[in-house]
Each structure stands twice: as structure tokens, then as C-alpha cells.
Design a protein around this motif. Structure first.
Motif: not given
Length: 126
Positions: A77-90
Motif C-alpha cells: 500500500m502506498s502512503q497516499s492510498r493509506l491516507a485515503e483509506e484513513l480519511g486523512l490529507a496526505k
């Protein structure tokens, strides 16, 4: 307790085949002696994997950031995908992982839910 020794790759391979055959039967269908055999074989296989095959993790994560990076690696998982799944800004995720920002309760909860990181670990390292 039964003891099971694995002294070669061939013995390891044979042990794994037996483990899978026993597991395929389903735990509820195994006789007590088969359960003991399975348990001993699993312990021996894990020891062989750790000591001979070098499959043991080099070190346990020492911080939330290390645990997140390990989980991201495991899940490819990329950091940007994780941010998306966590509902956070990158940018917020980046600040949290770099230590520029302290983790808050909603962030810790989302790591627990999305990445299945142990809650006790998260609380200890927050």
C-alpha cells in the motif's frame, strides 16, 4: 508434549505437507493425538523458518510509524492510498508518520481499524 525435529529442507517440506493435510481435515475433525502432532509440527516448522530459513522479522516495530510502514509494506500500500483509506490529507499523514504531529485518538482508532495494528501497541507508543 510431543517433540518434532526438522533437520533439513526436505524434512521441512514433508512437515509442511503433513501440516496442510491435517489443517485441511478441519480442527474439529482431528483426533487428540493428531492435534498434538499438528501443534508439535507447527512449533518445529516455525523454529526452522526463524533459525534456518531466516524468515523471522529483523526487529519488532519500535514506533507507530515503523508499525504503519511494516503494514503498508505487507499490504503493498502506498502512503497516499493509506491516507485515503484513513480519511486523512496526505500532508497530515506525512506529518504524523514523521513525528511532526502527535497522533490523536481518531488517528489511532483508524490505524486499528484499517491496518489492524494492535490497540495496546498503539496506546503504548502514542
Amino acid at each position: 508434549m510431543m517433540k518434532h525435529q526438522i533437520s533439513s529442507k526436505k524434512a521441512y517440506h514433508e512437515t509442511m505437507i503433513t501440516i496442510y493435510k491435517l489443517m485441511d481435515k478441519g480442527e474439529e475433525n482431528l483426533k487428540p493425538e493428531e492435534l498434538k502432532k499438528l501443534s508439535a509440527m507447527v512449533v518445529a516448522a516455525e523454529k526452522y523458518e526463524d533459525e534456518v530459513l531466516g524468515l523471522k522479522p529483523q526487529k519488532e516495530p519500535g514506533s507507530i510509524a515503523e508499525a504503519v510502514e511494516l503494514k503498508m509494506f505487507e499490504k503493498k500500500m502506498s502512503q497516499s492510498r493509506l491516507a485515503e483509506e484513513l480519511g486523512l490529507a496526505k500532508s497530515k499523514l506525512s506529518e504524523l508518520l514523521s513525528g511532526k504531529r502527535k497522533p490523536d485518538v481518531p488517528f489511532l482508532k483508524s490505524l486499528y481499524k484499517v491496518l489492524k495494528i494492535d490497540a495496546g501497541f498503539l496506546l503504548e507508543h502514542a
